[in-house]
Design a protein around this motif. Structure first.
Motif, mmCIF file in Angstrom:
data_model
loop_
_atom_site.group_PDB
_atom_site.id
_atom_site.type_symbol
_atom_site.label_atom_id
_atom_site.label_comp_id
_atom_site.label_asym_id
_atom_site.label_seq_id
_atom_site.Cartn_x
_atom_site.Cartn_y
_atom_site.Cartn_z
ATOM 1 N N CYS A 44 5.609 3.699 -11.719
ATOM 2 C CA CYS A 44 5.859 3.043 -10.433
ATOM 3 C C CYS A 44 5.541 1.568 -10.623
ATOM 4 C CB CYS A 44 4.954 3.602 -9.344
ATOM 5 S SG CYS A 44 5.155 5.359 -9.083
ATOM 6 N N GLU A 45 6.174 0.726 -9.823
ATOM 7 C CA GLU A 45 5.993 -0.710 -10.030
ATOM 8 C C GLU A 45 5.832 -1.444 -8.712
ATOM 9 O OE1 GLU A 45 8.557 -4.471 -11.741
ATOM 10 O OE2 GLU A 45 9.160 -2.446 -12.295
ATOM 11 N N ILE A 46 4.985 -2.467 -8.761
ATOM 12 C CA ILE A 46 4.844 -3.425 -7.657
ATOM 13 C C ILE A 46 5.084 -4.810 -8.236
ATOM 14 C CG2 ILE A 46 3.244 -4.574 -6.092
ATOM 15 C CD1 ILE A 46 1.751 -2.048 -5.751
ATOM 16 N N ASP A 47 5.922 -5.590 -7.562
ATOM 17 C CA ASP A 47 6.059 -6.995 -7.907
ATOM 18 C C ASP A 47 5.127 -7.756 -6.977
ATOM 19 O OD1 ASP A 47 6.659 -9.623 -8.381
ATOM 20 O OD2 ASP A 47 8.815 -9.380 -8.155
ATOM 21 N N GLY A 48 4.006 -8.215 -7.514
ATOM 22 C CA GLY A 48 2.977 -8.855 -6.703
ATOM 23 C C GLY A 48 3.139 -10.343 -6.526
ATOM 24 N N GLY A 49 4.265 -10.895 -6.897
ATOM 25 C CA GLY A 49 4.470 -12.332 -6.817
ATOM 26 C C GLY A 49 4.203 -12.938 -5.458
ATOM 27 N N GLU A 50 4.474 -12.216 -4.402
ATOM 28 C CA GLU A 50 4.271 -12.719 -3.040
ATOM 29 C C GLU A 50 3.144 -11.983 -2.320
ATOM 30 O OE1 GLU A 50 6.061 -15.337 -1.862
ATOM 31 O OE2 GLU A 50 7.014 -15.438 -3.829
ATOM 32 N N LEU A 51 2.441 -11.088 -3.016
ATOM 33 C CA LEU A 51 1.426 -10.244 -2.382
ATOM 34 C C LEU A 51 0.044 -10.885 -2.526
ATOM 35 C CD1 LEU A 51 2.678 -6.769 -3.629
ATOM 36 C CD2 LEU A 51 3.293 -7.994 -1.534
ATOM 37 N N THR A 52 -0.322 -11.673 -1.542
ATOM 38 C CA THR A 52 -1.576 -12.430 -1.627
ATOM 39 C C THR A 52 -2.646 -11.928 -0.676
ATOM 40 O OG1 THR A 52 -0.724 -14.002 -0.015
ATOM 41 C CG2 THR A 52 -0.386 -14.541 -2.355
ATOM 42 N N THR A 53 -2.298 -11.023 0.230
ATOM 43 C CA THR A 53 -3.266 -10.552 1.226
ATOM 44 C C THR A 53 -3.231 -9.028 1.335
ATOM 45 O OG1 THR A 53 -1.716 -10.588 3.084
ATOM 46 C CG2 THR A 53 -2.928 -12.651 2.611
ATOM 47 N N ARG A 55 -2.860 -7.367 3.989
ATOM 48 C CA ARG A 55 -1.776 -7.014 4.902
ATOM 49 C C ARG A 55 -0.462 -6.813 4.154
ATOM 50 N NH1 ARG A 55 2.137 -9.722 7.251
ATOM 51 N NH2 ARG A 55 1.444 -11.760 6.569
ATOM 52 N N LEU A 56 -0.271 -7.520 3.061
ATOM 53 C CA LEU A 56 0.944 -7.392 2.259
ATOM 54 C C LEU A 56 0.812 -6.358 1.140
ATOM 55 C CD1 LEU A 56 1.768 -11.197 1.945
ATOM 56 C CD2 LEU A 56 2.894 -9.532 3.452
ATOM 57 N N VAL A 57 -0.385 -6.250 0.558
ATOM 58 C CA VAL A 57 -0.596 -5.375 -0.586
ATOM 59 C C VAL A 57 -0.579 -3.900 -0.205
ATOM 60 C CG1 VAL A 57 -2.360 -4.633 -2.251
ATOM 61 C CG2 VAL A 57 -1.752 -7.043 -2.074
ATOM 62 N N LEU A 58 -1.258 -3.537 0.869
ATOM 63 C CA LEU A 58 -1.346 -2.110 1.203
ATOM 64 C C LEU A 58 0.029 -1.478 1.451
ATOM 65 C CD1 LEU A 58 -4.639 -1.825 3.289
ATOM 66 C CD2 LEU A 58 -4.264 -1.474 0.834
ATOM 67 N N PRO A 59 0.936 -2.120 2.206
ATOM 68 C CA PRO A 59 2.269 -1.520 2.342
ATOM 69 C C PRO A 59 3.018 -1.422 1.006
ATOM 70 C CG PRO A 59 1.924 -3.151 4.060
ATOM 71 C CD PRO A 59 0.772 -3.277 3.098
ATOM 72 N N ALA A 60 2.824 -2.399 0.130
ATOM 73 C CA ALA A 60 3.490 -2.353 -1.179
ATOM 74 C C ALA A 60 2.962 -1.186 -2.016
ATOM 75 C CB ALA A 60 3.300 -3.676 -1.916
ATOM 76 N N ALA A 62 1.559 1.597 -0.805
ATOM 77 C CA ALA A 62 2.012 2.826 -0.158
ATOM 78 C C ALA A 62 3.482 3.108 -0.498
ATOM 79 C CB ALA A 62 1.803 2.742 1.351
ATOM 80 N N ASP A 63 4.299 2.076 -0.485
ATOM 81 C CA ASP A 63 5.719 2.247 -0.787
ATOM 82 C C ASP A 63 5.924 2.655 -2.251
ATOM 83 O OD1 ASP A 63 8.542 2.044 -0.074
ATOM 84 O OD2 ASP A 63 8.559 0.261 -1.350
ATOM 85 N N ALA A 64 5.283 1.971 -3.162
ATOM 86 C CA ALA A 64 5.464 2.249 -4.586
ATOM 87 C C ALA A 64 5.021 3.660 -4.957
ATOM 88 C CB ALA A 64 4.703 1.223 -5.424
ATOM 89 N N LEU A 65 3.937 4.130 -4.321
ATOM 90 C CA LEU A 65 3.377 5.439 -4.669
ATOM 91 C C LEU A 65 3.820 6.556 -3.726
ATOM 92 C CD1 LEU A 65 -0.205 4.202 -5.584
ATOM 93 C CD2 LEU A 65 1.604 4.944 -7.166
ATOM 94 N N HIS A 66 4.713 6.219 -2.779
ATOM 95 C CA HIS A 66 5.233 7.189 -1.801
ATOM 96 C C HIS A 66 4.105 7.798 -0.961
ATOM 97 C CE1 HIS A 66 8.826 7.904 -4.744
ATOM 98 N NE2 HIS A 66 8.766 6.669 -4.320
ATOM 99 N N LEU A 67 3.191 6.953 -0.499
ATOM 100 C CA LEU A 67 2.054 7.420 0.302
ATOM 101 C C LEU A 67 2.416 7.422 1.777
ATOM 102 C CD1 LEU A 67 -0.790 5.435 -1.487
ATOM 103 C CD2 LEU A 67 -0.008 7.771 -1.950
ATOM 104 N N PRO A 68 1.948 8.421 2.497
ATOM 105 C CA PRO A 68 2.284 8.538 3.923
ATOM 106 C C PRO A 68 1.267 7.851 4.833
ATOM 107 C CG PRO A 68 1.099 10.468 3.239
ATOM 108 C CD PRO A 68 1.244 9.590 2.012
ATOM 109 N N ALA A 70 -1.229 6.060 7.345
ATOM 110 C CA ALA A 70 -1.955 4.807 7.494
ATOM 111 C C ALA A 70 -2.351 4.166 6.167
ATOM 112 C CB ALA A 70 -3.198 5.032 8.348
ATOM 113 N N ALA A 71 -1.930 4.718 5.046
ATOM 114 C CA ALA A 71 -2.278 4.135 3.744
ATOM 115 C C ALA A 71 -1.777 2.708 3.622
ATOM 116 C CB ALA A 71 -1.715 4.978 2.609
ATOM 117 N N ASP A 72 -0.770 2.359 4.422
ATOM 118 C CA ASP A 72 -0.211 1.014 4.334
ATOM 119 C C ASP A 72 -0.997 -0.020 5.131
ATOM 120 O OD1 ASP A 72 0.519 1.731 6.897
ATOM 121 O OD2 ASP A 72 2.633 1.267 6.641
#
Length: 160
Positions: A44-53, A55-60, A62-68, A70-72
């Motif tokens: 699984c992959e996350i492109d963290g180039g714009e993920l600085t907080t 609020r941005l990291v948790l949804p990324a 959750a999405d990458a790992l297919h988590l359901p 409130a994990a985001d």
């Protein structure tokens, strides 16, 4: 009889150090991805180039790992749902998260990075007991992480 414990990333890729969350040089991304795919890992992959907080990291994550759920948005929920990775990925017993440009989050919110990294490490430890390998490779620029120079042959259409 219980299933054998899966290998750690450091056992599969010489030169990686640590367990649960390991740092790597961005130049090694393709070689690490190809090596892990060849070793039977689901990548699984996350492109963290714009993920600085957070609020941005948790949804990324959750999405990458297919988590359901409130994990985001919630660290406790992130931990709870990471424990369910074997159920979320029933065809996998080796899962790796490749996090490009992780330094953006590390530098943006260093304390929250530590919390997230601790959660990822704890999930890795707990899942090993269930014979499920889960680790994260955080690719960081500017942290004196030496390149591995694995020299994995690249083929057209392979991971860039």
């Amino acid at each position: 009889m219980s299933a054998p414990a899966p290998p750690y990333l450091a056992d599969v890729i010489p030169g990686l150090r640590g367990r649960g969350v390991v740092l790597a040089d961005p130049a090694d991304f393709a070689d690490i991805a190809l090596t892990l795919l060849g070793a039977g890992y689901t990548v699984c992959e996350i492109d963290g180039g714009e993920l600085t907080t957070r609020r941005l990291v948790l949804p990324a994550l959750a999405d990458a790992l297919h988590l359901p759920g409130a994990a985001d948005r919630n660290l406790d929920a992130l931990m709870d749902t990471l424990r369910d990775l074997p159920d979320r990925w029933p065809r996998a017993d080796r899962l790796v998260l490749l996090w490009r440009a992780a330094e953006q989050f590390i530098e943006g919110e260093p304390q929250v990075w530590e919390e997230v990294a601790d959660i990822l490490r704890q999930a890795s430890r707990e899942l090993r007991g269930a014979a499920f390998a889960f680790e994260t490779v955080a690719f960081v620029d500017g942290y004196d992480v030496p390149p591995l120079l694995l020299g994995v042959p690249h083929h057209p259409g392979s991971v860039p």
